[in-house]
Every structure is written in C-alpha cells, then in structure tokens.
Scaffold this motif. Structure first.
Motif, PDB file in Angstrom:
ATOM      1  N   GLY A 287       0.816  -1.213   0.000  1.00  0.00           N
ATOM      2  CA  GLY A 287       0.000   0.000   0.000  1.00  0.00           C
ATOM      3  C   GLY A 287       0.850   1.264   0.000  1.00  0.00           C
ATOM      4  N   LEU A 288       0.222   2.365  -0.375  1.00  0.00           N
ATOM      5  CA  LEU A 288       0.899   3.661  -0.449  1.00  0.00           C
ATOM      6  C   LEU A 288       0.077   4.723   0.267  1.00  0.00           C
ATOM      7  CD1 LEU A 288       1.779   3.525  -4.252  1.00  0.00           C
ATOM      8  CD2 LEU A 288       3.446   3.433  -2.390  1.00  0.00           C
ATOM      9  N   ARG A 289       0.752   5.617   0.982  1.00  0.00           N
ATOM     10  CA  ARG A 289       0.060   6.758   1.566  1.00  0.00           C
ATOM     11  C   ARG A 289      -0.400   7.684   0.445  1.00  0.00           C
ATOM     12  NH1 ARG A 289       4.305   6.660   5.746  1.00  0.00           N
ATOM     13  NH2 ARG A 289       3.353   6.116   7.734  1.00  0.00           N
ATOM     14  N   PRO A 290      -1.611   8.154   0.476  1.00  0.00           N
ATOM     15  CA  PRO A 290      -2.109   8.974  -0.631  1.00  0.00           C
ATOM     16  C   PRO A 290      -1.406  10.316  -0.776  1.00  0.00           C
ATOM     17  CG  PRO A 290      -3.723   8.872   1.149  1.00  0.00           C
ATOM     18  CD  PRO A 290      -2.679   7.858   1.463  1.00  0.00           C
ATOM     19  N   ASP A 291      -0.776  10.826   0.289  1.00  0.00           N
ATOM     20  CA  ASP A 291      -0.156  12.151   0.176  1.00  0.00           C
ATOM     21  C   ASP A 291       1.215  12.126  -0.503  1.00  0.00           C
ATOM     22  OD1 ASP A 291       1.491  11.075   2.140  1.00  0.00           O
ATOM     23  OD2 ASP A 291       0.881  12.479   3.706  1.00  0.00           O
ATOM     24  N   GLY A 292       1.788  10.933  -0.708  1.00  0.00           N
ATOM     25  CA  GLY A 292       3.057  10.833  -1.406  1.00  0.00           C
ATOM     26  C   GLY A 292       4.229  11.473  -0.689  1.00  0.00           C
ATOM     27  N   SER A 321       2.383   3.252 -13.060  1.00  0.00           N
ATOM     28  CA  SER A 321       2.134   1.819 -13.247  1.00  0.00           C
ATOM     29  C   SER A 321       0.745   1.508 -13.781  1.00  0.00           C
ATOM     30  CB  SER A 321       2.342   1.085 -11.920  1.00  0.00           C
ATOM     31  OG  SER A 321       1.378   1.495 -10.973  1.00  0.00           O
ATOM     32  N   GLY A 322      -0.192   2.438 -13.616  1.00  0.00           N
ATOM     33  CA  GLY A 322      -1.555   2.193 -14.078  1.00  0.00           C
ATOM     34  C   GLY A 322      -2.466   1.609 -13.025  1.00  0.00           C
ATOM     35  N   THR A 323      -2.013   1.561 -11.757  1.00  0.00           N
ATOM     36  CA  THR A 323      -2.924   1.161 -10.682  1.00  0.00           C
ATOM     37  C   THR A 323      -3.573   2.413 -10.108  1.00  0.00           C
ATOM     38  OG1 THR A 323      -1.276   1.309  -8.913  1.00  0.00           O
ATOM     39  CG2 THR A 323      -1.425  -0.782 -10.097  1.00  0.00           C
ATOM     40  N   ARG A 324      -4.723   2.255  -9.520  1.00  0.00           N
ATOM     41  CA  ARG A 324      -5.453   3.421  -9.035  1.00  0.00           C
ATOM     42  C   ARG A 324      -4.676   4.143  -7.938  1.00  0.00           C
ATOM     43  NH1 ARG A 324      -9.670   4.028 -11.767  1.00  0.00           N
ATOM     44  NH2 ARG A 324     -10.165   5.919 -10.618  1.00  0.00           N
ATOM     45  N   GLN A 325      -4.112   3.394  -6.981  1.00  0.00           N
ATOM     46  CA  GLN A 325      -3.447   4.065  -5.870  1.00  0.00           C
ATOM     47  C   GLN A 325      -2.097   4.644  -6.271  1.00  0.00           C
ATOM     48  OE1 GLN A 325      -2.210   1.872  -2.448  1.00  0.00           O
ATOM     49  NE2 GLN A 325      -1.245   0.204  -3.586  1.00  0.00           N
ATOM     50  N   ASN A 326      -1.329   3.966  -7.118  1.00  0.00           N
ATOM     51  CA  ASN A 326       0.003   4.473  -7.449  1.00  0.00           C
ATOM     52  C   ASN A 326      -0.069   5.798  -8.194  1.00  0.00           C
ATOM     53  OD1 ASN A 326       3.123   3.832  -7.896  1.00  0.00           O
ATOM     54  ND2 ASN A 326       2.272   4.672  -9.783  1.00  0.00           N
ATOM     55  N   ASP A 327      -0.951   5.896  -9.169  1.00  0.00           N
ATOM     56  CA  ASP A 327      -1.004   7.122  -9.974  1.00  0.00           C
ATOM     57  C   ASP A 327      -1.424   8.326  -9.131  1.00  0.00           C
ATOM     58  OD1 ASP A 327      -0.314   5.410 -11.968  1.00  0.00           O
ATOM     59  OD2 ASP A 327      -2.143   5.632 -13.146  1.00  0.00           O
ATOM     60  N   LEU A 328      -2.325   8.105  -8.177  1.00  0.00           N
ATOM     61  CA  LEU A 328      -2.724   9.188  -7.279  1.00  0.00           C
ATOM     62  C   LEU A 328      -1.589   9.553  -6.322  1.00  0.00           C
ATOM     63  CD1 LEU A 328      -6.349   8.001  -6.426  1.00  0.00           C
ATOM     64  CD2 LEU A 328      -5.726  10.016  -7.776  1.00  0.00           C
ATOM     65  N   HIS A 329      -0.922   8.549  -5.791  1.00  0.00           N
ATOM     66  CA  HIS A 329       0.219   8.757  -4.890  1.00  0.00           C
ATOM     67  C   HIS A 329       1.317   9.543  -5.584  1.00  0.00           C
ATOM     68  CE1 HIS A 329       4.272   7.281  -3.629  1.00  0.00           C
ATOM     69  NE2 HIS A 329       3.799   7.449  -2.417  1.00  0.00           N
ATOM     70  N   GLU A 330       1.647   9.151  -6.803  1.00  0.00           N
ATOM     71  CA  GLU A 330       2.725   9.810  -7.532  1.00  0.00           C
ATOM     72  C   GLU A 330       2.362  11.239  -7.916  1.00  0.00           C
ATOM     73  OE1 GLU A 330       5.765   8.767 -11.160  1.00  0.00           O
ATOM     74  OE2 GLU A 330       3.874   7.672 -11.014  1.00  0.00           O
ATOM     75  N   THR A 331       1.132  11.446  -8.332  1.00  0.00           N
ATOM     76  CA  THR A 331       0.679  12.793  -8.668  1.00  0.00           C
ATOM     77  C   THR A 331       0.799  13.708  -7.452  1.00  0.00           C
ATOM     78  OG1 THR A 331      -0.823  12.017 -10.408  1.00  0.00           O
ATOM     79  CG2 THR A 331      -1.320  14.148  -9.420  1.00  0.00           C
ATOM     80  N   ALA A 332       0.387  13.202  -6.292  1.00  0.00           N
ATOM     81  CA  ALA A 332       0.482  13.999  -5.057  1.00  0.00           C
ATOM     82  C   ALA A 332       1.934  14.290  -4.704  1.00  0.00           C
ATOM     83  CB  ALA A 332      -0.205  13.261  -3.912  1.00  0.00           C
ATOM     84  N   ALA A 333       2.816  13.300  -4.892  1.00  0.00           N
ATOM     85  CA  ALA A 333       4.223  13.485  -4.548  1.00  0.00           C
ATOM     86  C   ALA A 333       4.887  14.535  -5.432  1.00  0.00           C
ATOM     87  CB  ALA A 333       4.962  12.153  -4.673  1.00  0.00           C
ATOM     88  N   VAL A 334       4.594  14.505  -6.718  1.00  0.00           N
ATOM     89  CA  VAL A 334       5.190  15.470  -7.644  1.00  0.00           C
ATOM     90  C   VAL A 334       4.705  16.883  -7.319  1.00  0.00           C
ATOM     91  CG1 VAL A 334       5.283  16.195 -10.070  1.00  0.00           C
ATOM     92  CG2 VAL A 334       5.608  13.796  -9.472  1.00  0.00           C
ATOM     93  N   LYS A 335       3.422  17.028  -6.998  1.00  0.00           N
ATOM     94  CA  LYS A 335       2.903  18.336  -6.591  1.00  0.00           C
ATOM     95  C   LYS A 335       3.583  18.813  -5.312  1.00  0.00           C
ATOM     96  CE  LYS A 335      -1.810  17.674  -8.381  1.00  0.00           C
ATOM     97  NZ  LYS A 335      -3.219  17.510  -7.986  1.00  0.00           N
ATOM     98  N   ARG A 336       3.744  17.906  -4.375  1.00  0.00           N
ATOM     99  CA  ARG A 336       4.319  18.249  -3.084  1.00  0.00           C
ATOM    100  C   ARG A 336       5.786  18.687  -3.237  1.00  0.00           C
ATOM    101  NH1 ARG A 336       2.127  15.685   1.928  1.00  0.00           N
ATOM    102  NH2 ARG A 336       3.534  16.230   3.640  1.00  0.00           N
ATOM    103  N   ALA A 337       6.525  18.015  -4.132  1.00  0.00           N
ATOM    104  CA  ALA A 337       7.952  18.290  -4.280  1.00  0.00           C
ATOM    105  C   ALA A 337       8.244  19.453  -5.229  1.00  0.00           C
ATOM    106  CB  ALA A 337       8.665  17.039  -4.776  1.00  0.00           C
ATOM    107  N   LEU A 338       7.469  19.566  -6.300  1.00  0.00           N
ATOM    108  CA  LEU A 338       7.757  20.583  -7.311  1.00  0.00           C
ATOM    109  C   LEU A 338       6.910  21.841  -7.162  1.00  0.00           C
ATOM    110  CD1 LEU A 338       8.280  18.479 -10.575  1.00  0.00           C
ATOM    111  CD2 LEU A 338       9.907  19.017  -8.750  1.00  0.00           C
ATOM    112  N   GLY A 339       5.904  21.803  -6.313  1.00  0.00           N
ATOM    113  CA  GLY A 339       5.068  22.976  -6.114  1.00  0.00           C
ATOM    114  C   GLY A 339       4.294  23.354  -7.359  1.00  0.00           C
ATOM    115  N   GLY A 412      10.564   6.114  -8.960  1.00  0.00           N
ATOM    116  CA  GLY A 412      10.066   4.751  -8.895  1.00  0.00           C
ATOM    117  C   GLY A 412       9.509   4.423  -7.530  1.00  0.00           C
ATOM    118  N   SER A 413       8.538   3.497  -7.500  1.00  0.00           N
ATOM    119  CA  SER A 413       7.954   2.993  -6.255  1.00  0.00           C
ATOM    120  C   SER A 413       8.015   1.475  -6.283  1.00  0.00           C
ATOM    121  CB  SER A 413       6.495   3.421  -6.113  1.00  0.00           C
ATOM    122  OG  SER A 413       6.382   4.821  -5.988  1.00  0.00           O
ATOM    123  N   GLY A 414       8.233   0.872  -5.114  1.00  0.00           N
ATOM    124  CA  GLY A 414       8.314  -0.577  -5.080  1.00  0.00           C
ATOM    125  C   GLY A 414       7.622  -1.171  -3.887  1.00  0.00           C
TER     126      GLY A 414
END
Length: 431
Positions: A287-292, A321-339, A412-414
C-alpha cells in the motif's frame, strides 16, 4: 542506501547504454517504439496463460542465438541473465569499452552494480517443476536438477555474468529492492564513483518475470489488469478507467563513469547523474500513503544534491504503473515536491508501452530519460484517452512532444514501501 554527496568533486556520467525491451532489442528499436507511441503489450506466448485472470504481457522478442550468445551461455543462464549480457555488450560497445577500447582500463577500479527483483525466476521455476514432478512431490528429487540450478537461486550469479563479460575486477554488488532495483543499482554505482571507490561501473538491471508463478501472485493481489480483450490498451496510466499493471520483461545496462576519466579517454558523455535519493514509507508491504510524502522527500533530496530548483526540471519520467493508488500517490508526490511547477512540467509513463518489468524497469526508464535529453523528445503516455480528473498534471497523452530538455526527474515505487528519485541532465553539465 544513503544519498549521494552533493559536495563531491567527482561527477558521475553515462557514457554507454544498452537496452533489451519489449518491442525491440537494442537502443535504436526501443527508442523508435517509444517515440512512435506504440505498445508492445500482447497475449502471453511464453506459456499457457489461459488459467489466469490476466493473460496479457509485454514480452521481448528475444532469440539468444541471434543476439550472439553461445550454446554454453544459453544453457548456463536464465532469460534474465541473457538479457543482462546482451544489454551489457551493447553498453560496452556504445561506451567504447569493448575490444581494444578497454585496453587501458584499470580493471581493479571498474565494477558492476546490477539490480533485479526476482533474479533467475524463469529457470528456477522450470527446475522446481522438473524435480518435484510438476509440484506433486513434497520431497524433490535432486537427481533431476540441472547442473546450474544453484546459480538460478543465487541472484549474485547475474552479477558474475556481467563482471565476466566486462572483465571488471572492482566492486560487484546486486541490488534487490523490488521495483526500484534498477534506479537503486545505478544510484549505488554513482555513489561508488563519487566517493572514489571506482572510476567505471557497469550498472543497470534485469528481470524476466513472465512465468506462471509470477502471474499467479499478481493475480492474487489483483494488481494486474483483466483487460484481456484489448491487450494494446491494457496499461493505461492516469486514465479514468485504469485497472492495473501489465507485466513486462527486459534489461538496461549503462557504463557509468567518473567525468574526468571519461573526458581523458575521449568518451562520448551521454548524460550526467546529478542527484539520487531513496526513502521508505514504513507503512505497508503493497500500500501507499495517498499524500506521497516519502516519494516527495526523495525528490527533494535528489534535487538538493543536484543543486537544482524544481523549475529546472523539464520532464518527469513517471513510475506510472496504471494502478489506481500508485497514480494518485505519484501525482500527489510530484505536486508536493515541485510545487506550482508540477502543473507546467510534462510527465509521462513508458510503462504504457513496455509494461512493468519489476526490477528492470527503473533502468529501462533511465535509458528513456537519456534518450529524451539527447533528442529533445518527451515520450508519450499511450492509451491516455480520458484523464482521471484527480490526476490533473500534464501527462503527455498519446503523442510524443518535442521540446528542449535540460534536466529530467525519474522516479520509482516498489513493494515494501521503497521510493526512489534520480535527476539527470544533458551531457557534461558544469557542477
């Protein structure tokens, strides 16, 4: 692993690369497929997949004999090892370290860092089926085991094959960190160069996970798509109707070299690795935290090593990866890091075309980043016809985009909670 030292006077550059990927063996075929936006996903042909929930994958059309492997090499090595060896040979030739080009190399200061999530699983499964009479016997009969069965169990055997091929006598390490293995193996090679342990590292990753047991495991997790009636559209990162990954296979290997060492021998510098960091979420095995948050921290650390601002990033190679949770997690992480810059930078997932090759994919994605920098082309996210409104960044749908690319972020996420980020730039960027 620790992060690379931003204060290091030694710089790590990529001077050679080799790729074995779905859709074509070799760097040229790989890049042509990506820039054309073609997908390599198809019904599985390597075994009878009819009993499985997911029956599609991104297979490599690979003939080891045609790729120059000897009968002994074919007999000795698993498919993952064969991929690694072919990619290594291309990387050495590309980097000018094959034949006479390697004559002056100090082999004690050249090593190997190889990533793999599941090692020689193809042959390992075949051997178990043989010695257990198809899984019927609890006590297996060792008399029916192949001479190289032990090497299939020991992932380190893959590193040995690459070291023999490159004739390196320095550090030799295997990195097995799930789906971030490729990124982490190259990152470890960069660290060894920066801290002065090595001058040249053959680094990358390989995996050949398209076996019945792997498919059964991902079926049980319901992590793979059931979209068997439309294989080409099976992997659809950031799509409103995405429903799982498509497994793939392959390898990518690099010559990673200290900058001054490369310059002295007149090597072509294809890209520079400016920053690398990894984190763990200490949260859940799958599992992944949604806030990334943890991926965002890895991104920030990699940018700090690179001494870049978020606005300097011109392309983000997504895990996607095309999973529901990963794409949301990654989108949140990029927003959080890049503003705010997250909304302006193009981002795409090549897994939409080559599938998810577990430990190999991180290195395959680094290869895509190097080629994107060189050609000024952002590869597209195939199959992204209807974007998820909750995934609201610029994911470069369907068609490649031409633009100037200076610095690239790849992430990447694993499984296990691993999160990795790497920053690369155009050749020879001043430190």
């Amino acid at each position: 692993m620790t992060t690379c030292s931003s204060a290091s006077a030694r710089r790590a550059v990529i001077t050679g690369l080799g790729v074995v990927a779905p859709g074509g063996v070799g760097t040229k075929a790989f890049w042509e497929m990506l820039t054309a936006g073609r997908t390599a996903t198809r019904p599985i042909t390597l075994f009878d997949a009819s009993p499985y929930r997911c029956r599609i994958a991104a297979e490599v059309d690979f003939d080891p004999e045609r790729e120059g492997l000897s009968p002994k090499e074919i007999r000795r090595m698993d498919r993952a090892g064969q991929f690694a060896l072919v990619a290594t040979r291309e990387a050495l030739a590309d980097g000018g370290l094959d034949g006479d080009g390697a004559a002056g190399l100090d082999r004690s200061r050249a090593g190997v860092s190889l990533g793999s999530a599941i090692g020689s699983s193809t042959r390992m499964e075949e051997e178990y089926v043989a010695i257990s009479d198809g899984g019927r016997d609890w006590l297996v009969d060792h008399r029916f085991a192949a001479p190289y069965s032990y090497s299939y169990i020991a992932v380190s055997s893959l590193v040995t094959e690459v070291a023999w091929a490159a004739r390196t006598e320095g550090p030799a390490v295997v990195v097995s960190a799930g789906c971030t293995s490729g990124l982490d193996a190259v990152g470890h090679a960069v660290q060894l160069i920066e801290d002065g342990t090595a001058d040249v590292m053959i680094a990358g990753s390989t995996d050949a996970p398209l076996t019945p047991i792997t498919m059964a495991c991902f079926d049980a997790l319901k992590a793979t798509t059931p979209r068997n009636d439309d294989p080409a559209a099976g992997c659809r990162p950031f799509h409103r109707d995405r429903d799982g990954i498509v497994l793939g296979e392959g390898a990518a290997m690099f010559v990673v070299e200290e900058y001054e060492h490369a310059r002295r021998r007149g090597a072509r510098i294809r890209a520079e690795v400016l920053g690398y960091a990894n984190r763990a979420n200490a949260y859940h095995m799958t599992g992944l935290r949604p806030d990334g948050a943890e991926l965002a921290e890895a991104i920030r650390a990699a940018l700090g090593q690179a001494r870049l601002d978020p606005s300097d990033i011109r392309y983000v190679n997504a895990h996607g990866s095309g999973t529901r949770q990963n794409d949301l997690h990654e989108t949140a992480a990029v927003k959080r890091a890049l503003g705010a810059h997250a909304y302006d930078v193009p981002m795409s997932s090549i897994k939409s075309m080559v599938g998810h090759s577990l430990g190999a994919i991180g290195a395959i994605e680094i290869a895509a980043c190097v080629l994107a920098i060189e050609d000024g082309i952002v590869p597209p996210t195939a199959n992204l016809t209807v974007q998820d409104p909750d995934c609201d960044l610029d994911y470069v749908p369907l068609v490649a985009r031409t633009q100037d690319i200076g610095a690239v972020l790849t992430v990447g996420s694993g499984f296990g909670g691993f999160q990795t980020a790497m920053v690369l730039s155009e050749a020879g960027r001043a430190a």
